[in-house]
Each structure stands twice: as C-alpha cells, then as structure tokens.
Design a protein around this motif. Structure first.
Motif, PDB file in Angstrom:
ATOM      1  N   GLN A  31       0.831  -1.198   0.000  1.00 46.38           N
ATOM      2  CA  GLN A  31       0.000   0.000   0.000  1.00 46.38           C
ATOM      3  C   GLN A  31       0.871   1.256   0.000  1.00 46.38           C
ATOM      4  O   GLN A  31       0.645   2.179  -0.779  1.00 46.38           O
ATOM      5  N   ALA A  32       1.878   1.287   0.851  1.00 44.81           N
ATOM      6  CA  ALA A  32       2.773   2.441   0.907  1.00 44.81           C
ATOM      7  C   ALA A  32       3.501   2.631  -0.424  1.00 44.81           C
ATOM      8  O   ALA A  32       3.695   3.765  -0.884  1.00 44.81           O
ATOM      9  N   SER A  33       3.863   1.528  -1.055  1.00 42.24           N
ATOM     10  CA  SER A  33       4.569   1.587  -2.338  1.00 42.24           C
ATOM     11  C   SER A  33       3.684   2.171  -3.433  1.00 42.24           C
ATOM     12  O   SER A  33       4.133   3.024  -4.216  1.00 42.24           O
ATOM     13  N   LEU A  34       2.469   1.687  -3.497  1.00 43.20           N
ATOM     14  CA  LEU A  34       1.557   2.179  -4.533  1.00 43.20           C
ATOM     15  C   LEU A  34       1.207   3.645  -4.316  1.00 43.20           C
ATOM     16  O   LEU A  34       1.107   4.413  -5.275  1.00 43.20           O
ATOM     17  N   ILE A  35       1.059   4.040  -3.065  1.00 47.25           N
ATOM     18  CA  ILE A  35       0.796   5.452  -2.770  1.00 47.25           C
ATOM     19  C   ILE A  35       1.988   6.309  -3.189  1.00 47.25           C
ATOM     20  O   ILE A  35       1.833   7.358  -3.811  1.00 47.25           O
ATOM     21  N   LYS A  36       3.179   5.844  -2.860  1.00 40.21           N
ATOM     22  CA  LYS A  36       4.388   6.584  -3.234  1.00 40.21           C
ATOM     23  C   LYS A  36       4.511   6.664  -4.756  1.00 40.21           C
ATOM     24  O   LYS A  36       4.851   7.715  -5.303  1.00 40.21           O
ATOM     25  N   ALA A  37       4.235   5.561  -5.448  1.00 41.09           N
ATOM     26  CA  ALA A  37       4.295   5.563  -6.908  1.00 41.09           C
ATOM     27  C   ALA A  37       3.274   6.550  -7.482  1.00 41.09           C
ATOM     28  O   ALA A  37       3.578   7.309  -8.408  1.00 41.09           O
ATOM     29  N   TRP A  38       2.073   6.547  -6.936  1.00 44.94           N
ATOM     30  CA  TRP A  38       1.028   7.438  -7.416  1.00 44.94           C
ATOM     31  C   TRP A  38       1.406   8.897  -7.189  1.00 44.94           C
ATOM     32  O   TRP A  38       1.201   9.743  -8.062  1.00 44.94           O
ATOM     33  N   GLN A  39       1.981   9.188  -6.036  1.00 41.14           N
ATOM     34  CA  GLN A  39       2.382  10.565  -5.728  1.00 41.14           C
ATOM     35  C   GLN A  39       3.552  11.035  -6.597  1.00 41.14           C
ATOM     36  O   GLN A  39       3.711  12.220  -6.843  1.00 41.14           O
ATOM     37  N   ASN A  40       4.376  10.087  -7.053  1.00 42.91           N
ATOM     38  CA  ASN A  40       5.562  10.439  -7.843  1.00 42.91           C
ATOM     39  C   ASN A  40       5.444   9.995  -9.301  1.00 42.91           C
ATOM     40  O   ASN A  40       6.460   9.828  -9.971  1.00 42.91           O
ATOM     41  N   ILE A  41       4.234   9.808  -9.778  1.00 42.91           N
ATOM     42  CA  ILE A  41       4.043   9.308 -11.137  1.00 42.91           C
ATOM     43  C   ILE A  41       4.654  10.244 -12.169  1.00 42.91           C
ATOM     44  O   ILE A  41       5.092   9.812 -13.236  1.00 42.91           O
ATOM     45  N   ASP A  42       4.750  11.529 -11.856  1.00 50.75           N
ATOM     46  CA  ASP A  42       5.355  12.489 -12.785  1.00 50.75           C
ATOM     47  C   ASP A  42       6.838  12.228 -12.999  1.00 50.75           C
ATOM     48  O   ASP A  42       7.394  12.616 -14.026  1.00 50.75           O
ATOM     49  N   SER A  43       7.492  11.569 -12.041  1.00 50.84           N
ATOM     50  CA  SER A  43       8.922  11.303 -12.177  1.00 50.84           C
ATOM     51  C   SER A  43       9.207  10.055 -13.016  1.00 50.84           C
ATOM     52  O   SER A  43      10.367   9.792 -13.345  1.00 50.84           O
ATOM     53  N   TYR A  44       8.173   9.302 -13.363  1.00 53.59           N
ATOM     54  CA  TYR A  44       8.368   8.102 -14.189  1.00 53.59           C
ATOM     55  C   TYR A  44       8.756   8.515 -15.600  1.00 53.59           C
ATOM     56  O   TYR A  44       8.120   9.370 -16.223  1.00 53.59           O
ATOM     57  N   ASP A  45       9.805   7.905 -16.126  1.00 54.04           N
ATOM     58  CA  ASP A  45      10.281   8.167 -17.482  1.00 54.04           C
ATOM     59  C   ASP A  45      10.312   6.842 -18.240  1.00 54.04           C
ATOM     60  O   ASP A  45      11.129   5.969 -17.946  1.00 54.04           O
ATOM     61  N   ALA A  46       9.433   6.723 -19.210  1.00 59.98           N
ATOM     62  CA  ALA A  46       9.311   5.479 -19.977  1.00 59.98           C
ATOM     63  C   ALA A  46      10.576   5.175 -20.776  1.00 59.98           C
ATOM     64  O   ALA A  46      10.828   4.022 -21.120  1.00 59.98           O
ATOM     65  N   ASP A  47      11.384   6.194 -21.055  1.00 61.01           N
ATOM     66  CA  ASP A  47      12.629   5.971 -21.794  1.00 61.01           C
ATOM     67  C   ASP A  47      13.688   5.299 -20.927  1.00 61.01           C
ATOM     68  O   ASP A  47      14.602   4.654 -21.442  1.00 61.01           O
ATOM     69  N   LYS A  48      13.582   5.448 -19.617  1.00 58.72           N
ATOM     70  CA  LYS A  48      14.584   4.883 -18.708  1.00 58.72           C
ATOM     71  C   LYS A  48      14.247   3.466 -18.262  1.00 58.72           C
ATOM     72  O   LYS A  48      15.141   2.648 -18.058  1.00 58.72           O
ATOM     73  N   ALA A  49      12.970   3.184 -18.064  1.00 57.49           N
ATOM     74  CA  ALA A  49      12.585   1.855 -17.566  1.00 57.49           C
ATOM     75  C   ALA A  49      11.111   1.584 -17.863  1.00 57.49           C
ATOM     76  O   ALA A  49      10.327   2.522 -18.045  1.00 57.49           O
ATOM     77  N   ARG A  50      10.764   0.303 -17.862  1.00 59.98           N
ATOM     78  CA  ARG A  50       9.362  -0.072 -17.980  1.00 59.98           C
ATOM     79  C   ARG A  50       8.649   0.308 -16.692  1.00 59.98           C
ATOM     80  O   ARG A  50       9.275   0.421 -15.633  1.00 59.98           O
ATOM     81  N   LEU A  51       7.354   0.451 -16.761  1.00 62.24           N
ATOM     82  CA  LEU A  51       6.568   0.833 -15.595  1.00 62.24           C
ATOM     83  C   LEU A  51       6.727  -0.198 -14.476  1.00 62.24           C
ATOM     84  O   LEU A  51       6.905   0.160 -13.316  1.00 62.24           O
ATOM     85  N   PHE A  52       6.713  -1.477 -14.839  1.00 66.57           N
ATOM     86  CA  PHE A  52       6.856  -2.509 -13.819  1.00 66.57           C
ATOM     87  C   PHE A  52       8.201  -2.404 -13.116  1.00 66.57           C
ATOM     88  O   PHE A  52       8.283  -2.540 -11.892  1.00 66.57           O
ATOM     89  N   THR A  53       9.258  -2.140 -13.860  1.00 69.24           N
ATOM     90  CA  THR A  53      10.591  -2.008 -13.268  1.00 69.24           C
ATOM     91  C   THR A  53      10.625  -0.839 -12.293  1.00 69.24           C
ATOM     92  O   THR A  53      11.192  -0.944 -11.195  1.00 69.24           O
ATOM     93  N   TRP A  54      10.024   0.257 -12.681  1.00 74.94           N
ATOM     94  CA  TRP A  54       9.959   1.438 -11.816  1.00 74.94           C
ATOM     95  C   TRP A  54       9.181   1.125 -10.539  1.00 74.94           C
ATOM     96  O   TRP A  54       9.615   1.436  -9.436  1.00 74.94           O
ATOM     97  N   LEU A  55       8.019   0.483 -10.679  1.00 73.35           N
ATOM     98  CA  LEU A  55       7.206   0.101  -9.517  1.00 73.35           C
ATOM     99  C   LEU A  55       7.934  -0.910  -8.638  1.00 73.35           C
ATOM    100  O   LEU A  55       7.866  -0.850  -7.406  1.00 73.35           O
ATOM    101  N   TYR A  56       8.618  -1.849  -9.271  1.00 70.94           N
ATOM    102  CA  TYR A  56       9.380  -2.867  -8.544  1.00 70.94           C
ATOM    103  C   TYR A  56      10.433  -2.197  -7.656  1.00 70.94           C
ATOM    104  O   TYR A  56      10.594  -2.556  -6.493  1.00 70.94           O
ATOM    105  N   GLN A  57      11.136  -1.222  -8.217  1.00 65.68           N
ATOM    106  CA  GLN A  57      12.192  -0.540  -7.450  1.00 65.68           C
ATOM    107  C   GLN A  57      11.605   0.249  -6.282  1.00 65.68           C
ATOM    108  O   GLN A  57      12.140   0.227  -5.171  1.00 65.68           O
ATOM    109  N   ILE A  58      10.505   0.926  -6.505  1.00 65.97           N
ATOM    110  CA  ILE A  58       9.845   1.660  -5.418  1.00 65.97           C
ATOM    111  C   ILE A  58       9.420   0.689  -4.324  1.00 65.97           C
ATOM    112  O   ILE A  58       9.646   0.927  -3.137  1.00 65.97           O
TER     113      ILE A  58
END
Length: 167
Positions: A31-58
């Motif tokens: 839950q904390a991870s998904l909230i953090k991902a949602w709050q920082n969704i603007d920092s996601y860059d599809a050129d750097k990593a897949r969405l799953f990889t980004w979520l996995y790291q968070i």
C-alpha cells in the motif's frame, strides 16, 4: 491507481512478502509503495525503464525501509529491556573496567581508525551516514572499519569480537 493495483498487485505483493515474511506487513508495504508511486508518477520516465521495473524498485525500497524501521524498533525494545535488569556491584565494576580497556584500545588506534569506530559504535551512525560524515567513499569506510576491527582483535580479541558482532 486501480489499474496499477490490478495489473501489478500479484508480483509486487510477492516481492513484499519475500522481504517481510508476514502477509499483513506485506500488505502495508504494498500500500505504501503504490501510494508513493502514485504521488511520484510524474517522475516516471518510460525511456529509462518499464513501468513494472519502476514500480518494482519503489516497492523494493519501501520494503527495505520497512525492515530497517522494524529492526530499529526491535533494537530499542531490547535495549529498554536490558536497562531494567539490575546489575550487581561486581558486574558493574567488571563492566566499567571492560569499558575503560575498550576506550584505551580504541584510542591507541590510528586516527583514521578511531574516527570510523567512533562514528559507528559511539555515535550510532550507519556505514552510509558515517562515510558521508567523514567525507570518504563508502568502500573506503568499510575497509577502514574492517581494518580497525582487525587491529583491535590482534590487541584485544574479546573486545573486537563483541564489536564485530554489531556489524
């Protein structure tokens, strides 16, 4: 948010469970991870990593933070329990003598080794915090702490063994 949860819930929950070993704690971390991902969704860059990889790291970072916090809490509880134990006068004298011997041995070390020992064992810093505080690379810090403990072990093996158990 529900799309994130629906698509990645299973894999991320499995990761959380692997770290926490407890389903309730894993749910909390997820839950904390998904909230953090949602709050920082603007920092996601599809050129750097897949969405799953980004979520996995968070999620991985959240799980590690959770484990660190629970370990600190457990250590504080252990220390509080220890402080309530009455120490007999003979034991207290032995402890004072032991502490004096430890301080003598630490002060006999070279200053670079004294600094790392003081940061970790007397000031309670993590290796990362101490390396930043001393303004030296983390690898150098770890080498120095290992060498300092080796020197203590050769001069006073009991103290070094006790210190070594804290690393």
């Amino acid at each position: 948010m529900s799309l994130l949860y629906d698509h990645y819930n299973g894999a991320l929950f499995g990761l959380c469970l692997k770290f926490t070993k407890n389903p309730d704690d894993a749910k909390e971390v997820l839950q904390a991870s998904l909230i953090k991902a949602w709050q920082n969704i603007d920092s996601y860059d599809a050129d750097k990593a897949r969405l799953f990889t980004w979520l996995y790291q968070i999620t991985r970072n959240q799980a590690l933070d959770f484990l660190r916090k629970s370990q600190r809490k457990q250590q504080k509880e252990i220390q509080n329990d220890y402080s309530s134990v009455s120490i007999e006068e003979d034991s207290s004298l032995l402890y004072k003598e032991f502490k004096e011997q430890l301080n003598l041995k630490v002060t006999s070390l070279e200053s670079q080794y004294q600094d790392v020992i003081n940061c970790v064992f007397y000031k309670g810093m993590t290796h990362m915090e101490a390396s930043e505080y001393l303004n030296i690379p983390l690898g150098t810090f770890k080498t120095r702490i290992r060498n300092a403990l080796k020197k203590l072990r050769t001069t006073y093996s009991i103290i070094a063994l006790l210190l070594w158990s804290y690393i």
